[in-house]
Design an enzyme around this catalytic site. Structure first.
Site: not given
Length: 262
Positions: A44, A168
């Site tokens: 990320h 997530d």
């Protein structure tokens, strides 16, 4: 044995900082602050494995362990960051034993794996067994599907530990990322992951994101706990200094007031 493995063998909890962009000072400041490890985010973050290699070299003689998070089990980038001196890798979005096995294979040489020989740091030597042994492999369990396969994932030989991605995980269970540490269903899933990993003799880790959630992670039994990223730490420290200078403890109010002046 790597610095990370030594810490995990002797310390109940190890605490990590997170780096999401190229920086000279960030990892060193985490080391100076007493953090046990620093994680470099190639999934990320705004980092390439070349950026990571340069930062790893700067940390070679500092008392802090290193991890690199990668988006998948592709052998080439895993091999490069290990050759550059990372103590281990964190492989994102692992949902099956086959994916976990692929991650392990990327850290092992033929015939046990698919890693290509090419050490970049002379101080690491060329002993294949030693290079393999120092490479820790953490698989990220961060979906409901992965939770359903956790027993099989934890049974994969060569996996060092399981690293939970709460945001997530919450999303995959139909909740918002802000519910990761407060919703009972997500909390139960995290506890199940921890207990299964521990029963299998593996390290349980988690991306807490804040000190407050890190404290909760300790209560849940996690052993490897990542706290703030360098950007979060900078923002919090900068806000605290500004609040101190303005003589107010309400950082949100003073920030809103100042934004209104531009």
């Amino acid at each position: 044995m790597s610095r990370l493995q030594d810490l995990l063998a002797t310390t109940a909890q190890v605490w990590g900082g997170w780096v999401v962009g190229p920086t000279v000072l960030g990892p060193e400041e985490f080391a100076q602050a007493g953090y046990d490890y620093v994680g470099f985010d190639v999934q990320h973050g705004y980092l390439t494995d070349a950026d990571v290699a340069l930062m790893l070299r700067r940390l070679e003689h500092l008392p802090i362990a290193t991890l690199v998070r990668l988006p998948g089990a592709d052998a080439a980038p895993i091999g490069r960051v290990l050759d550059a001196g990372a103590d281990g890798v964190v492989i994102a979005m692992v949902e099956s034993a086959a994916q976990a096995a692929a991650a392990v294979a990327a850290t092992r040489y033929t015939p046990r794996g698919v890693r290509s020989f090419g050490p970049l740091r002379a101080s690491m030597g060329t002993d294949l067994a030693a290079l393999e042994a120092r490479a820790s492999v953490f698989v990220m369990v961060e979906t409901a599907r992965a939770v359903g396969a956790i027993d099989k994932i934890c049974a994969v030989e060569g996996v060092t530990g399981v690293y939970v991605g709460p945001a997530d995980l919450a999303i995959s269970m139909g909740h918002g990322p802000a519910d990761a540490w407060t919703h009972q269903e997500v909390g139960d899933a995290m506890a199940h992951i921890h207990h299964t990993a521990t029963a299998a003799g593996l390290i349980s880790g988690v991306h807490a994101g804040t000190g407050a959630f890190g404290h909760i992670a300790v209560q849940k039994g996690f052993r490897m706990i990542t706290l703030a990223s360098e950007s979060q730490a900078l923002r919090r420290g900068a806000a605290a200094h500004l609040a101190e200078a303005l003589g107010t403890s309400d950082r949100r109010e003073q920030a809103e007031n100042r934004r209104g002046t531009y």
